[in-house]
Design a protein around this motif. Structure first.
Motif, PDB file in Angstrom:
ATOM      1  N   PHE A  37       0.769  -1.015  -0.005  1.00  0.00           N
ATOM      2  CA  PHE A  37      -0.082   0.002   0.026  1.00  0.00           C
ATOM      3  C   PHE A  37       1.067   1.278   0.060  1.00  0.00           C
ATOM      4  O   PHE A  37       1.799   1.444   0.834  1.00  0.00           O
ATOM      5  CB  PHE A  37      -0.866   0.072   1.338  1.00  0.00           C
ATOM      6  CG  PHE A  37      -1.794   1.362   1.251  1.00  0.00           C
ATOM      7  CD1 PHE A  37      -2.870   1.331   0.778  1.00  0.00           C
ATOM      8  CD2 PHE A  37      -1.340   2.227   2.028  1.00  0.00           C
ATOM      9  CE1 PHE A  37      -3.897   2.484   0.816  1.00  0.00           C
ATOM     10  CE2 PHE A  37      -2.001   3.561   1.999  1.00  0.00           C
ATOM     11  CZ  PHE A  37      -3.263   3.796   1.391  1.00  0.00           C
ATOM     12  N   ARG A  46       0.841  13.559   5.334  1.00  0.00           N
ATOM     13  CA  ARG A  46       2.298  13.163   6.107  1.00  0.00           C
ATOM     14  C   ARG A  46       2.996  14.285   6.153  1.00  0.00           C
ATOM     15  O   ARG A  46       3.756  14.445   7.212  1.00  0.00           O
ATOM     16  CB  ARG A  46       2.923  12.186   5.086  1.00  0.00           C
ATOM     17  CG  ARG A  46       2.398  10.943   4.959  1.00  0.00           C
ATOM     18  CD  ARG A  46       3.096   9.961   4.252  1.00  0.00           C
ATOM     19  NE  ARG A  46       3.135  10.001   2.660  1.00  0.00           N
ATOM     20  CZ  ARG A  46       2.209   9.305   1.983  1.00  0.00           C
ATOM     21  NH1 ARG A  46       1.285   8.646   2.460  1.00  0.00           N
ATOM     22  NH2 ARG A  46       2.248   9.876   0.537  1.00  0.00           N
ATOM     23  N   MET A  69       1.480  -0.250  11.651  1.00  0.00           N
ATOM     24  CA  MET A  69       0.999  -0.735  10.175  1.00  0.00           C
ATOM     25  C   MET A  69       1.385   0.372   9.175  1.00  0.00           C
ATOM     26  O   MET A  69       1.052   1.250   8.644  1.00  0.00           O
ATOM     27  CB  MET A  69      -0.566  -0.560  10.098  1.00  0.00           C
ATOM     28  CG  MET A  69      -1.139  -1.505  10.991  1.00  0.00           C
ATOM     29  SD  MET A  69      -2.770  -1.138  11.338  1.00  0.00           S
ATOM     30  CE  MET A  69      -2.133  -0.020  12.757  1.00  0.00           C
ATOM     31  N   ALA A  70       3.046   0.204   8.925  1.00  0.00           N
ATOM     32  CA  ALA A  70       3.856   1.289   8.301  1.00  0.00           C
ATOM     33  C   ALA A  70       3.773   1.140   6.806  1.00  0.00           C
ATOM     34  O   ALA A  70       4.074   2.076   6.207  1.00  0.00           O
ATOM     35  CB  ALA A  70       5.029   1.088   8.914  1.00  0.00           C
ATOM     36  N   GLY A  71       3.114   0.108   6.179  1.00  0.00           N
ATOM     37  CA  GLY A  71       3.130   0.026   4.808  1.00  0.00           C
ATOM     38  C   GLY A  71       4.590  -0.059   4.315  1.00  0.00           C
ATOM     39  O   GLY A  71       5.354  -0.552   4.774  1.00  0.00           O
ATOM     40  N   ALA A  74       6.298   4.991   4.394  1.00  0.00           N
ATOM     41  CA  ALA A  74       6.199   6.526   4.072  1.00  0.00           C
ATOM     42  C   ALA A  74       6.330   7.430   5.241  1.00  0.00           C
ATOM     43  O   ALA A  74       7.120   8.396   5.286  1.00  0.00           O
ATOM     44  CB  ALA A  74       5.104   7.002   3.162  1.00  0.00           C
ATOM     45  N   ARG A  75       5.213   7.369   6.434  1.00  0.00           N
ATOM     46  CA  ARG A  75       5.316   8.268   7.261  1.00  0.00           C
ATOM     47  C   ARG A  75       6.383   8.048   8.510  1.00  0.00           C
ATOM     48  O   ARG A  75       6.949   9.028   8.798  1.00  0.00           O
ATOM     49  CB  ARG A  75       4.065   8.067   8.088  1.00  0.00           C
ATOM     50  CG  ARG A  75       3.829   8.990   9.463  1.00  0.00           C
ATOM     51  CD  ARG A  75       2.410   9.100   9.760  1.00  0.00           C
ATOM     52  NE  ARG A  75       1.537   9.976   9.034  1.00  0.00           N
ATOM     53  CZ  ARG A  75       0.361   9.387   8.256  1.00  0.00           C
ATOM     54  NH1 ARG A  75       0.086   8.037   8.292  1.00  0.00           N
ATOM     55  NH2 ARG A  75      -0.361   9.962   7.784  1.00  0.00           N
ATOM     56  N   ASN A  95       2.619  -6.985   5.637  1.00  0.00           N
ATOM     57  CA  ASN A  95       3.100  -7.497   4.376  1.00  0.00           C
ATOM     58  C   ASN A  95       4.691  -7.200   4.100  1.00  0.00           C
ATOM     59  O   ASN A  95       4.971  -6.246   4.228  1.00  0.00           O
ATOM     60  CB  ASN A  95       2.364  -6.368   3.423  1.00  0.00           C
ATOM     61  CG  ASN A  95       2.647  -6.538   1.861  1.00  0.00           C
ATOM     62  OD1 ASN A  95       3.766  -7.231   1.742  1.00  0.00           O
ATOM     63  ND2 ASN A  95       2.156  -5.761   1.175  1.00  0.00           N
ATOM     64  N   SER A 120       4.716  -8.604  11.117  1.00  0.00           N
ATOM     65  CA  SER A 120       3.919  -9.483  11.995  1.00  0.00           C
ATOM     66  C   SER A 120       2.332  -8.615  12.181  1.00  0.00           C
ATOM     67  O   SER A 120       2.259  -7.581  11.631  1.00  0.00           O
ATOM     68  CB  SER A 120       4.521  -9.384  13.479  1.00  0.00           C
ATOM     69  OG  SER A 120       3.817  -9.036  14.569  1.00  0.00           O
ATOM     70  N   GLY A 121       1.569  -9.444  12.902  1.00  0.00           N
ATOM     71  CA  GLY A 121       0.088  -8.683  13.037  1.00  0.00           C
ATOM     72  C   GLY A 121       0.201  -7.614  14.140  1.00  0.00           C
ATOM     73  O   GLY A 121       1.262  -7.365  15.068  1.00  0.00           O
ATOM     74  N   ASP A 142      -2.785   3.750  11.881  1.00  0.00           N
ATOM     75  CA  ASP A 142      -3.242   4.191  10.530  1.00  0.00           C
ATOM     76  C   ASP A 142      -3.615   2.949   9.707  1.00  0.00           C
ATOM     77  O   ASP A 142      -2.756   2.418   8.716  1.00  0.00           O
ATOM     78  CB  ASP A 142      -2.132   4.712   9.643  1.00  0.00           C
ATOM     79  CG  ASP A 142      -2.547   5.276   8.420  1.00  0.00           C
ATOM     80  OD1 ASP A 142      -3.522   5.550   8.306  1.00  0.00           O
ATOM     81  OD2 ASP A 142      -1.691   5.654   7.409  1.00  0.00           O
ATOM     82  N   PHE A 144      -6.511   0.189   7.687  1.00  0.00           N
ATOM     83  CA  PHE A 144      -7.559   0.409   6.694  1.00  0.00           C
ATOM     84  C   PHE A 144      -8.798   0.578   7.548  1.00  0.00           C
ATOM     85  O   PHE A 144      -9.200  -0.531   8.211  1.00  0.00           O
ATOM     86  CB  PHE A 144      -7.846  -0.882   5.831  1.00  0.00           C
ATOM     87  CG  PHE A 144      -6.283  -1.008   5.098  1.00  0.00           C
ATOM     88  CD1 PHE A 144      -5.908   0.188   4.138  1.00  0.00           C
ATOM     89  CD2 PHE A 144      -5.830  -2.152   4.882  1.00  0.00           C
ATOM     90  CE1 PHE A 144      -4.829   0.052   3.256  1.00  0.00           C
ATOM     91  CE2 PHE A 144      -4.753  -2.337   4.121  1.00  0.00           C
ATOM     92  CZ  PHE A 144      -4.170  -1.249   3.295  1.00  0.00           C
TER      93      PHE A 144
HETATM   94  C1  LIG Z   1      -3.349   2.620   5.550  1.00  0.00           C
HETATM   95  S1  LIG Z   1      -2.030   1.618   5.192  1.00  0.00           S
HETATM   96  C2  LIG Z   1      -0.819   2.291   6.045  1.00  0.00           C
HETATM   97  C3  LIG Z   1       0.065   3.394   5.201  1.00  0.00           C
HETATM   98  C4  LIG Z   1       1.084   4.047   5.854  1.00  0.00           C
HETATM   99  N1  LIG Z   1       0.948   4.353   7.199  1.00  0.00           N
HETATM  100  C5  LIG Z   1       1.887   5.047   5.225  1.00  0.00           C
HETATM  101  O1  LIG Z   1       2.183   6.223   5.598  1.00  0.00           O
HETATM  102  O2  LIG Z   1       1.836   5.075   3.891  1.00  0.00           O
HETATM  103  C6  LIG Z   1      -2.343   0.368   6.279  1.00  0.00           C
HETATM  104  C7  LIG Z   1      -1.297  -0.840   6.524  1.00  0.00           C
HETATM  105  O3  LIG Z   1      -1.768  -1.807   7.352  1.00  0.00           O
HETATM  106  C8  LIG Z   1      -1.267  -3.174   6.931  1.00  0.00           C
HETATM  107  N2  LIG Z   1      -2.182  -4.102   7.763  1.00  0.00           N
HETATM  108  C9  LIG Z   1      -3.235  -4.238   7.467  1.00  0.00           C
HETATM  109  N3  LIG Z   1      -3.882  -5.134   8.424  1.00  0.00           N
HETATM  110  C10 LIG Z   1      -2.728  -5.363   9.305  1.00  0.00           C
HETATM  111  C11 LIG Z   1      -2.478  -6.149  10.432  1.00  0.00           C
HETATM  112  N4  LIG Z   1      -3.438  -6.903  10.828  1.00  0.00           N
HETATM  113  N5  LIG Z   1      -1.186  -6.020  11.215  1.00  0.00           N
HETATM  114  C12 LIG Z   1      -0.316  -5.278  10.770  1.00  0.00           C
HETATM  115  N6  LIG Z   1      -0.479  -4.528   9.446  1.00  0.00           N
HETATM  116  C13 LIG Z   1      -1.553  -4.353   8.841  1.00  0.00           C
HETATM  117  C14 LIG Z   1      -1.433  -3.252   5.425  1.00  0.00           C
HETATM  118  O4  LIG Z   1      -0.478  -3.934   4.699  1.00  0.00           O
HETATM  119  C15 LIG Z   1      -1.021  -1.727   5.035  1.00  0.00           C
HETATM  120  O5  LIG Z   1       0.534  -1.424   4.821  1.00  0.00           O
END
Ligand SMILES: C[S@@+](CC[C@H](N)C(=O)[O-])C[C@H]1O[C@@H](n2cnc3c(N)ncnc32)[C@H](O)[C@@H]1O
Ligand SMILES: [Zn+2]
Length: 391
Positions: A37, A46, A69-71, A74-75, A95, A120-121, A142, A144
């Protein structure tokens, strides 16, 4: 050492930071979750985070940032590169492809040895952080959709007086659609009104503060902002039950009259409108207290020049000068439509209302909004007197 960009990814510059992002994310309007993402249109959000984190960490060093949930980071990367007091970061995502991109970008920015990466989760990650000796000072949530289930694990991992930012992207229930969903996720109702954005931010704050209170802590909102896709709130986390106990009267209801547009806040919902006598619809239980801490916003403003982010000056200046109550505003173009007249400048309407003895200010939540304790009849009168021509 040669740094390889992963296949299907490219390097971009955002703020003062290099990011490694999926090529596909630069070509679509709706950001995809695969291969990772990244939302290029999130750069403004940001930028504002960078200002807030820099404000929080200015004059201090050794701050630790945590992003469960850093993707592609970016942030997180912008924070460690751009906020001078932040020296370490812990970043995680479910991911592995996203975390790999974040690692490559960390190398490009020369900050690889200042970041701990994990895949990890989020809940399991936060539990691990909570059991560590090194606790974060800044946390960003941050996800979804709704952040509700992550607030408690995040707070358990944080230090006293830390900063936590929380985003919700499920804007529909927060803004008055799907009332049952709002009740389930945010423990209160919202309403479809011209000031739904504020109701949404307040309901998000309310949920987070109540989560903190259930842990015998408190979250003080210091800054909020939003657009049609997200609601975002920044809080200082304090431990101890006393502040929560003292803040009970800052929770309540905002009642709205669908007939005449009158709005009022109170500790119990209002059933009938004191302007037209028709029945009112309430939102709440929700946070009625302050959304902006003027000192914190002043710190953010002080970071603008150095970071060459003048485009946020007006937003932040408005937030710094905004009245802390009432917990709603009047959106002038909507009011003008209902009167069949043209709208007028919010600054002039504020001046007119103040001249008539009401409290009034602009609001950073909506550039066309006026926050005032005047009844709708008074706001209509002020708008009519200033409207250029009848439509
Ligand atoms: C909205 S994005 C975060 C974007 C990020 N903060 C940025 O600045 O670009 C949400 C992220 O949460 C991750 N994600 C979704 N479910 C998750 C979980 N249960 N544990 C950890 N990460 C998770 C996704 O892979 C995605 O990268
Ligand atoms: Zn009414």
């Amino acid at each position: 050492m040669m740094i390889r960009t992963p296949p299907g990814f490219t390097i971009i510059d955002e703020g003062r930071t290099k990011l490694v992002v999926p090529l596909s994310s630069l070509r679509t309007n709706a950001p995809e979750r695969v291969p990772a993402f990244f939302n290029p249109r999130g750069s403004n959000v940001r930028d504002i985070s960078s200002l807030a984190y820099a404000a929080y960490s200015s004059g201090r060093s050794g701050r630790v940032y945590c992003d469960p949930m850093a993707g592609v980071g970016a942030r997180a990367l912008r924070t460690i590169v751009e906020a001078p007091g932040v020296t370490r970061a812990m970043i995680n995502d479910l991911n592995p492809t996203a975390i790999n991109a974040a690692r490559v970008a960390a190398s490009l920015n020369g900050v690889l040895n200042r970041i701990d990466f994990s895949v990890s989760g989020a809940t399991a990650f936060l539990e691990r952080v909570a059991s560590q000796q090194e606790r974060p000072d800044i946390m960003d949530i941050d996800p979804f959709g709704s952040p509700t289930n992550l607030v408690e694990p995040a707070l358990r991992a944080l230090k006293e007086n830390s900063l936590i930012s929380i985003t919700a992207t499920d804007t529909a229930p927060l803004s008055g659609l799907y009332r049952a969903v709002a009740f389930r996720k945010y423990f209160g109702f919202s309403n479809r009104t011209d000031y739904s954005r504020e109701l949404a931010l307040r309901l998000l704050c309310s949920m987070a503060i109540r989560r903190a209170m259930s842990l015998d802590g408190f979250l003080e909102p210091v800054f909020v902002h939003s657009d049609q896709h997200y609601m975002r709130c920044y809080f200082i986390y304090r431990k101890g039950a006393e502040e929560g106990n003292m803040s009970l009267r800052r929770f309540g209801y905002v009642s709205h009259c669908p007939s005449c547009g009158q709005r009022e806040s109170s500790d119990i919902p209002k059933t009938s409108c004191r302007v037209c006598g028709k029945s009112m619809k309430y939102s709440g239980l929700t946070w009625l207290g302050r959304l902006f801490n003027p000192d914190f916003v002043a710190y953010m403003l002080s970071q603008i020049r150095e970071r060459r982010q003048e485009k946020y000056r007006k937003l932040l200046q408005t937030a710094a000068e905004e009245l802390s109550e009432p917990p709603y505003y009047f959106r002038l173009p909507d009011l003008a439509d209902s009167l069949g007249i043209m709208s007028a400048s919010p600054s002039l309407v504020v001046k007119e209302l103040k001249g008539a003895g009401w409290r009034a200010s602009l609001t950073s939540i909506d550039s066309q909004g006026v926050r005032t304790d005047a009844d709708i009849t008074e706001v209509k009168r002020a708008l009519r007197s200033l409207s250029p021509v009848e439509t």
